[in-house]
Design an enzyme around this catalytic site. Structure first.
Site, PDB file in Angstrom:
ATOM      1  N   HIS A 206       0.795  -1.235   0.000  1.00 31.73           N
ATOM      2  CA  HIS A 206       0.000   0.000   0.000  1.00 31.73           C
ATOM      3  C   HIS A 206       0.825   1.281   0.000  1.00 31.73           C
ATOM      4  O   HIS A 206       0.283   2.368  -0.153  1.00 31.73           O
ATOM      5  CB  HIS A 206      -0.937   0.041   1.204  1.00 31.73           C
ATOM      6  CG  HIS A 206      -0.219   0.384   2.485  1.00 31.73           C
ATOM      7  ND1 HIS A 206       0.621  -0.485   3.117  1.00 31.73           N
ATOM      8  CD2 HIS A 206      -0.207   1.514   3.225  1.00 31.73           C
ATOM      9  CE1 HIS A 206       1.105   0.085   4.188  1.00 31.73           C
ATOM     10  NE2 HIS A 206       0.641   1.302   4.285  1.00 31.73           N
TER      11      HIS A 206
HETATM   12  N1  UDP Z   1      -3.359  -4.432   9.357  1.00 36.40           N
HETATM   13  C1  UDP Z   1      -4.633  -4.896   9.642  1.00 36.40           C
HETATM   14  N2  UDP Z   1      -5.434  -5.273   8.602  1.00 36.40           N
HETATM   15  C2  UDP Z   1      -5.030  -5.218   7.292  1.00 36.40           C
HETATM   16  C3  UDP Z   1      -3.718  -4.746   7.019  1.00 36.40           C
HETATM   17  C4  UDP Z   1      -2.903  -4.341   8.070  1.00 36.40           C
HETATM   18  O1  UDP Z   1      -5.032  -4.988  10.803  1.00 36.40           O
HETATM   19  O2  UDP Z   1      -5.823  -5.572   6.409  1.00 36.40           O
HETATM   20  C5  UDP Z   1      -2.508  -4.008  10.469  1.00 36.40           C
HETATM   21  C6  UDP Z   1      -1.171  -4.685  10.535  1.00 36.40           C
HETATM   22  O3  UDP Z   1      -1.274  -5.903  11.213  1.00 36.40           O
HETATM   23  C7  UDP Z   1      -0.326  -3.678  11.278  1.00 36.40           C
HETATM   24  C8  UDP Z   1      -0.891  -2.371  10.814  1.00 36.40           C
HETATM   25  O4  UDP Z   1      -2.196  -2.644  10.299  1.00 36.40           O
HETATM   26  O5  UDP Z   1      -0.517  -3.775  12.667  1.00 36.40           O
HETATM   27  C9  UDP Z   1       0.001  -1.840   9.732  1.00 36.40           C
HETATM   28  O6  UDP Z   1      -0.584  -0.816   9.123  1.00 36.40           O
HETATM   29  P1  UDP Z   1      -0.194  -0.349   7.671  1.00 36.40           P
HETATM   30  O7  UDP Z   1       0.445  -1.444   6.947  1.00 36.40           O
HETATM   31  O8  UDP Z   1      -1.428   0.258   7.123  1.00 36.40           O
HETATM   32  O9  UDP Z   1       0.809   0.853   7.963  1.00 36.40           O
HETATM   33  P2  UDP Z   1       2.364   0.941   8.250  1.00 36.40           P
HETATM   34  O10 UDP Z   1       2.716  -0.024   9.315  1.00 36.40           O
HETATM   35  O11 UDP Z   1       3.063   0.681   6.963  1.00 36.40           O
HETATM   36  O12 UDP Z   1       2.558   2.348   8.694  1.00 36.40           O
END
Ligand code: UDP
Length: 362
Positions: A206
């Site tokens: 994403h």
């Molecule tokens: N996550 C979730 N459902 C999903 C995708 C991600 O609960 O369908 C959780 C994942 O387990 C993690 C968090 O969202 O705890 C990560 O968020 P994201 O990947 O959106 O952002 P980033 O960590 O890259 O900032």
């Protein structure tokens, strides 16, 4: 003492769940939650508040779907109004989103102290909006709560020892959340029986640096499709941004696509998968918490200790490297018996620091 927590995006809800549970144990702390509205779909926001029993936000600014400048500007304005009304002792922000920098900036201009959870992380790629947000937020925070030793080292190299702030290594609040909610998720989630696969790789994709570029997206989509077809089924909960960008670029992901899942489903997917492939920051660590190898579809990562310990490899947006690394990492048996992110007590370390500092002021 009154603390305003500003959150707005999915990973921040998960981090806030851990810390809000800790705040609630202390009667002397009143936490007021401001949701900026950055993520607003039911499956990107409400599900986390419901499942993880995060206190309902007192304010929802409903600011979303705007360019970076417009979104951040309106958030600063909205948060400033809340701060003038609530007059908190401290404002707390998480991570690296527009909500993070907007909260920190609004508070700093009103001389309200700022606490930054997940301070000190660096990807050293200033083209990433997250890198700009985290660097600026660190610089105007009084409390820099660092999840890892490398985060502390980064701040030292940038001269933070000469800046008036407290730098504390607390461990990672995401580990607190994973440990706590993993006990509940099996009972609550049905995702594993629904997808009906014995063996699968879990993928998420994403980040703007991938989805905004047709070239990078083409490589990654083709790589994931080939892995799904010839190596191991791939399950991918699809982020709304990715869905929109696939259409824009005229690409098709031919893997097992499912809508974004709640945290309980995510924990069960993590427990049961054979490999994680992601460009998410949070998921790289969660792969480690659940002892899974990870292939990271980025050129850099803030979580360098995972690379150093060979449980994570960076493949950029290179189709062949993605496929070869997935094959390798599916076979590799790794040593996960290392403490990289603390012992699941980061939230209590953060709250204790805030309380100790507050008692000095009173
Ligand atoms: N996550 C979730 N459902 C999903 C995708 C991600 O609960 O369908 C959780 C994942 O387990 C993690 C968090 O969202 O705890 C990560 O968020 P994201 O990947 O959106 O952002 P980033 O960590 O890259 O900032």
């Amino acid at each position: 003492m009154k603390i305003i927590t500003v959150i707005g995006a999915r990973p921040q809800f998960i981090k806030a769940a851990a810390l809000s549970r800790e705040f609630a144990k202390h009667k002397e702390i009143q936490e007021v939650i401001v949701h900026t509205g950055q993520h607003f779909d039911a499956n990107m926001s409400d599900v986390f508040f419901d499942e993880m029993e995060i206190p309902k936000p007192t304010y929802n600014l409903e600011i979303n779907s705007l360019s970076h400048g417009a979104m951040t500007g309106r958030m600063i304005e909205g948060i400033e109004e809340v701060l003038l009304k609530e007059k908190p002792d401290l404002l707390l922000v998480y991570g690296d989103t527009n909500s993070t920098i907007a909260g920190a900036l609004a508070a700093k201009k009103l001389h309200i102290k700022v606490a930054h959870v997940e301070a000190g992380l660096r990807s050293f790629n200033m083209e990433m909006p997250e890198e700009v947000n985290r660097i600026l937020t660190d610089r105007i925070s009084e409390f820099l709560f660092c999840p890892t030793q490398s985060a502390i080292d980064n701040l030292e190299k940038e001269g933070y020892n000469n800046i008036d702030c407290e730098i504390i290594r607390t461990g990672d609040v995401m580990q607190d959340a994973a440990l706590f909610y993993a006990q509940k998720s099996e009972e609550k989630s049905t995702v594993i029986s629904e997808i009906g696969l014995e063996k699968f790789a879990l993928a998420t994709l994403h980040r703007a640096e991938n989805t905004d570029s047709k070239e990078r997206m083409t490589q990654l989509v083709n790589g994931l499709n080939e892995i799904h077809e010839t190596i191991c089924p791939v399950v991918l909960p699809i982020h709304p941004r990715t869905k929109a960008k696939l259409e824009l670029h005229g690409l098709e992901l031919k893997v097992k696509l499912i809508p974004p899942v709640g945290y309980f489903d995510m924990l069960e997917l993590l427990k049961n998968c054979s490999l994680v492939m992601t460009d998410s920051g949070g998921l790289q660590k969660e792969a480690f918490f659940f002892q899974k190898n990870c292939v990271t579809m980025r050129d850099q990562t803030e979580w360098v200790e995972l690379i150093d310990n060979k449980v994570n490899v960076l493949v950029g947006a290179d189709k062949n490297l993605l496929i070869d690394s997935a094959k390798e990492m599916l076979k590799q048996s790794s040593d996960f018996n290392i403490n990289l992110y603390g012992n699941g007590k980061a939230s209590s370390a953060i709250v204790n620091t805030i309380l100790a500092e507050n008692s000095k002021i009173i």
